[in-house]
Enzyme design. Structure first.
Site, PDB file in Angstrom:
ATOM      1  N   HIS A   1      80.002  32.112  38.286  1.00  0.00           N
ATOM      2  CA  HIS A   1      79.391  33.187  37.487  1.00  0.00           C
ATOM      3  C   HIS A   1      78.154  33.666  38.225  1.00  0.00           C
ATOM      4  CE1 HIS A   1      76.536  30.145  36.305  1.00  0.00           C
ATOM      5  NE2 HIS A   1      77.498  29.403  35.814  1.00  0.00           N
TER       6      HIS A   1
ATOM      7  N   HIS B   1      75.803  31.217  40.061  1.00  0.00           N
ATOM      8  CA  HIS B   1      76.200  30.746  41.397  1.00  0.00           C
ATOM      9  C   HIS B   1      75.954  31.839  42.432  1.00  0.00           C
ATOM     10  CE1 HIS B   1      79.025  28.387  38.735  1.00  0.00           C
ATOM     11  NE2 HIS B   1      78.504  27.414  39.462  1.00  0.00           N
TER      12      HIS B   1
ATOM     13  N   GLY C   1      70.717  24.870  41.621  1.00  0.00           N
ATOM     14  CA  GLY C   1      70.090  25.640  40.545  1.00  0.00           C
ATOM     15  C   GLY C   1      69.165  24.785  39.684  1.00  0.00           C
TER      16      GLY C   1
ATOM     17  N   LYS D   1      68.871  25.118  36.637  1.00  0.00           N
ATOM     18  CA  LYS D   1      69.450  24.918  35.306  1.00  0.00           C
ATOM     19  C   LYS D   1      69.822  23.450  35.104  1.00  0.00           C
ATOM     20  CE  LYS D   1      73.090  25.736  32.289  1.00  0.00           C
ATOM     21  NZ  LYS D   1      73.983  24.857  33.036  1.00  0.00           N
TER      22      LYS D   1
ATOM     23  N   GLN E   1      69.842  17.087  37.983  1.00  0.00           N
ATOM     24  CA  GLN E   1      70.669  17.040  39.207  1.00  0.00           C
ATOM     25  C   GLN E   1      69.860  17.502  40.417  1.00  0.00           C
ATOM     26  OE1 GLN E   1      74.973  18.301  39.745  1.00  0.00           O
ATOM     27  NE2 GLN E   1      73.976  20.188  40.409  1.00  0.00           N
TER      28      GLN E   1
ATOM     29  N   VAL F   1      69.207  31.390  35.831  1.00  0.00           N
ATOM     30  CA  VAL F   1      69.517  32.793  35.501  1.00  0.00           C
ATOM     31  C   VAL F   1      69.934  32.862  34.030  1.00  0.00           C
ATOM     32  CG1 VAL F   1      70.910  34.817  36.107  1.00  0.00           C
ATOM     33  CG2 VAL F   1      70.315  33.141  37.871  1.00  0.00           C
TER      34      VAL F   1
HETATM   35  O1  PAF Z   1      76.475  21.424  40.013  1.00  0.00           O
HETATM   36  C1  PAF Z   1      77.669  21.297  40.392  1.00  0.00           C
HETATM   37  O2  PAF Z   1      78.469  22.235  40.308  1.00  0.00           O
HETATM   38  C2  PAF Z   1      78.145  19.945  40.906  1.00  0.00           C
HETATM   39  O3  PAF Z   1      77.518  18.901  40.256  1.00  0.00           O
HETATM   40  C3  PAF Z   1      78.002  19.817  42.426  1.00  0.00           C
HETATM   41  C4  PAF Z   1      76.562  19.840  42.864  1.00  0.00           C
HETATM   42  C5  PAF Z   1      78.777  20.916  43.124  1.00  0.00           C
HETATM   43  C6  PAF Z   1      78.599  18.472  42.880  1.00  0.00           C
HETATM   44  O4  PAF Z   1      79.934  18.363  42.532  1.00  0.00           O
END
Ligand code: PAF
Length: 284
Positions: free
Chosen positions: A34, A37, A147, A149, A153, A176
């Site tokens: 989306h 990304h 990101g 968001k 992570q 976003v």
């Molecule tokens: O954020 C994501 O889409 C996933 O956790 C990632 C970083 C691609 C790892 O699979």
């Protein structure tokens, strides 16, 4: 845009770019792309000559196998979006390419993985750290973007790159929002119109907390209370957590000093919606 499905083919492409002295930027994704990304890919144009995107639905980061089975992507649609965005190279491996028979290594980032998403989704962050390490070794980027968001992570990856001395610049991609304030997520598509209206209580609460913060409020209880009130003020919401944390350690704070984040996860119509907002008292 060239698509590679094997690490060998990807490496041949990457080596050619490197020999030409190009700086390589990387956006890892699990597809279902989306605008969030695409904005990550766009941000990379500032720092990199070549933009590589990966689409790999990583089985090891789903703590519930049913969620993995239900995670459907449309590769053709995603490819078209990346083409339009001018991405140079797509890495779209299958599961056997990343985790061949006999694979037995796991990367864990101890402290950052414990609270919040880590507590609610056991094993999730080990899956993320492991697959990102494999992807980094395959792509060997100069820079990679994640990101804000998925803030926990992002911090996990920053910590891992720092601890393991990976020579990769991690760029933070701004969260976003849609025009109505809802943080962009592939999960939003699972909300009904009513669910979407309900979900707006999350961003409304975060904006109200930030306004209070800008007005001088520093108490975590009060600021968390503002978000809680907004979310519980509408029917059909279930709070997983609302937490004011130190941006670096992700430990809860009682007062905002330095760089803090309000992290929120709320379920609406069974869909877990993640959002957050920065509350930085530095320089105010
Ligand atoms: O954020 C994501 O889409 C996933 O956790 C990632 C970083 C691609 C790892 O699979």
């Amino acid at each position: 845009m060239k698509t590679c499905t094997t690490i060998a083919a990807l490496r041949a492409e990457i080596h050619a770019h490197r020999r030409a002295g190009r700086r390589i930027g990387f956006v890892p994704t699990m597809g279902a792309l989306h605008e969030g990304h695409l904005s990550l890919a766009r941000t990379l144009t500032r720092d990199c000559d070549i933009r590589v995107c990966s689409i790999f639905v990583n089985p090891t980061q789903f703590n519930d196998p049913k969620d993995y089975q239900a995670y459907v992507i449309n590769l053709d649609k995603d490819k078209a979006l990346l083409e339009r965005e001018g991405v140079d190279l797509l890495f779209a491996p299958d599961v056997g390419e990343i985790y061949p028979a006999g694979f037995q290594t796991t990367v864990t980032v101890a402290e950052i993985s414990k609270p919040f998403e880590g507590a609610l989704r056991p094993g999730h962050f080990a899956g993320v750290a492991t697959v990102v390490t494999v992807l980094f070794n395959a792509v060997t980027p100069d820079a990679a973007i994640f990101g804000e968001k998925d803030f926990q992570q992002l911090r996990l990856i920053e910590q891992m790159v720092s601890d393991l001395k990976m020579d990769i610049q991690i760029i933070r991609g701004a969260l976003v929002r849609d025009a109505d304030g809802l943080a962009l997520s592939s999960r939003n598509a699972r909300l009904s119109d009513e669910g979407r209206r309900t979900a707006l209580s999350i961003s409304r609460g975060l904006f109200a907390a930030r306004a209070a913060f800008e007005g001088g409020e520093r108490s975590a209880d009060t600021l968390q209370g503002i978000v809680t009130q907004s979310v519980l003020g509408v029917q059909g919401t279930e709070i997983d957590y609302i937490a004011l944390v130190d941006e670096r350690s992700l430990e809860r704070v009682s007062t905002v000093t330095g760089a803090c984040r309000m992290l929120v996860v709320v379920k609406v119509e069974g869909v877990r919606l993640l959002d957050n907002i920065a509350l930085h008292s530095i320089g105010l």
